[in-house]
Design a protein around this motif. Structure first.
Motif, PDB file in Angstrom:
ATOM      1  N   PHE A 146       3.947 -22.765 -38.828  1.00  0.00           N
ATOM      2  CA  PHE A 146       3.426 -23.077 -40.280  1.00  0.00           C
ATOM      3  C   PHE A 146       4.193 -22.322 -41.178  1.00  0.00           C
ATOM      4  CE2 PHE A 146       0.648 -19.773 -39.483  1.00  0.00           C
ATOM      5  CZ  PHE A 146       0.450 -18.994 -40.875  1.00  0.00           C
ATOM      6  N   PHE A 147       4.156 -20.801 -41.023  1.00  0.00           N
ATOM      7  CA  PHE A 147       4.764 -19.779 -41.563  1.00  0.00           C
ATOM      8  C   PHE A 147       6.360 -20.103 -41.799  1.00  0.00           C
ATOM      9  CE2 PHE A 147       7.533 -16.007 -41.869  1.00  0.00           C
ATOM     10  CZ  PHE A 147       6.619 -15.286 -42.992  1.00  0.00           C
TER      11      PHE A 147
ATOM     12  N   ILE B  72       0.039 -17.536 -45.496  1.00  0.00           N
ATOM     13  CA  ILE B  72      -0.821 -16.522 -44.746  1.00  0.00           C
ATOM     14  C   ILE B  72      -1.851 -17.376 -44.092  1.00  0.00           C
ATOM     15  CG2 ILE B  72      -2.184 -14.377 -44.872  1.00  0.00           C
ATOM     16  CD1 ILE B  72      -1.130 -13.694 -47.504  1.00  0.00           C
ATOM     17  N   GLN B  73      -1.950 -17.086 -42.654  1.00  0.00           N
ATOM     18  CA  GLN B  73      -2.880 -17.673 -41.950  1.00  0.00           C
ATOM     19  C   GLN B  73      -4.395 -17.306 -42.641  1.00  0.00           C
ATOM     20  OE1 GLN B  73      -3.458 -16.676 -37.909  1.00  0.00           O
ATOM     21  NE2 GLN B  73      -3.198 -18.676 -37.153  1.00  0.00           N
TER      22      GLN B  73
ATOM     23  N   PRO C  81       0.257 -14.154 -37.601  1.00  0.00           N
ATOM     24  CA  PRO C  81      -0.539 -15.386 -37.252  1.00  0.00           C
ATOM     25  C   PRO C  81      -0.892 -15.154 -35.799  1.00  0.00           C
ATOM     26  CG  PRO C  81       1.450 -16.213 -37.793  1.00  0.00           C
ATOM     27  CD  PRO C  81       1.542 -14.661 -38.138  1.00  0.00           C
ATOM     28  N   GLY C  82      -1.971 -15.830 -35.534  1.00  0.00           N
ATOM     29  CA  GLY C  82      -2.305 -15.853 -34.008  1.00  0.00           C
ATOM     30  C   GLY C  82      -3.348 -17.160 -33.908  1.00  0.00           C
ATOM     31  N   PRO C  83      -3.847 -17.247 -32.621  1.00  0.00           N
ATOM     32  CA  PRO C  83      -4.444 -18.543 -32.109  1.00  0.00           C
ATOM     33  C   PRO C  83      -5.895 -18.557 -32.599  1.00  0.00           C
ATOM     34  CG  PRO C  83      -4.195 -17.156 -30.455  1.00  0.00           C
ATOM     35  CD  PRO C  83      -3.409 -16.557 -31.465  1.00  0.00           C
TER      36      PRO C  83
ATOM     37  N   ASP D 154     -10.186 -22.524 -36.127  1.00  0.00           N
ATOM     38  CA  ASP D 154      -9.873 -23.513 -37.183  1.00  0.00           C
ATOM     39  C   ASP D 154      -9.146 -22.711 -38.075  1.00  0.00           C
ATOM     40  OD1 ASP D 154     -10.183 -25.401 -38.864  1.00  0.00           O
ATOM     41  OD2 ASP D 154     -12.316 -25.015 -39.441  1.00  0.00           O
ATOM     42  N   ARG D 155      -7.794 -22.888 -37.711  1.00  0.00           N
ATOM     43  CA  ARG D 155      -6.652 -22.264 -38.515  1.00  0.00           C
ATOM     44  C   ARG D 155      -6.066 -23.090 -39.744  1.00  0.00           C
ATOM     45  NH1 ARG D 155      -2.696 -21.153 -33.768  1.00  0.00           N
ATOM     46  NH2 ARG D 155      -3.323 -23.419 -33.607  1.00  0.00           N
ATOM     47  N   GLY D 156      -5.850 -22.434 -40.972  1.00  0.00           N
ATOM     48  CA  GLY D 156      -5.237 -23.124 -42.082  1.00  0.00           C
ATOM     49  C   GLY D 156      -4.301 -21.972 -42.735  1.00  0.00           C
TER      50      GLY D 156
END
Length: 132
Positions: free
Chosen positions: A16-17, A28-29, A41-43, A52-54
């Protein structure tokens, strides 16, 4: 591909970055569960452990927290010296990046910076930093 450029590892957590850099966005995550921001970013969220990442799109401005002037050894695709800063983004996370058009004797802690883009090729655009 451009020869001599060290390319970043792009994986599930960072795609995404890099997709953002292609369109001129500094992403930015963000945890969708608790709102915590994270870079790199990480999992999983480091605050609530959710997966639940955005992301948020950063303003692209920040302040030099620390820096180093790289003089040796040579870096493929780069002319030395290279000014590298740890940038405190206004959104509250830190990011490492190359500072351009600022001499090694001009860079200082607290200097305001803004993001810009170095388009390497159709697949890679790198964020770089300039004096704000």
């Amino acid at each position: 591909m451009t020869a001599g450029v060290i390319r970043p590892m792009i994986g599930r957590d960072s795609r995404f970055f890099w997709e953002g850099t292609q369109v001129g966005e500094l992403r930015i995550q963000k945890c969708n569960a608790c709102g915590a921001k994270r870079f790199p970013p990480g999992p999983a969220c480091q605050s609530c452990e959710a997966y639940d990442r955005g992301y948020d799109v950063a303003a692209g401005t920040g302040t030099v927290f620390s820096y180093v002037v790289h003089r040796y050894p040579p870096v493929p695709g780069k002319e030395l010296p290279i000014v590298i800063a740890l940038v405190d983004l206004d959104e509250g996370v830190r990011m490492v990046g190359e500072v351009v058009d600022v001499s090694d004797d001009e860079i200082e802690v607290g200097m305001r910076l803004r993001v810009d883009w170095n388009r390497i090729d159709d697949e890679l655009t790198l964020p770089i930093w300039r004096k704000a």
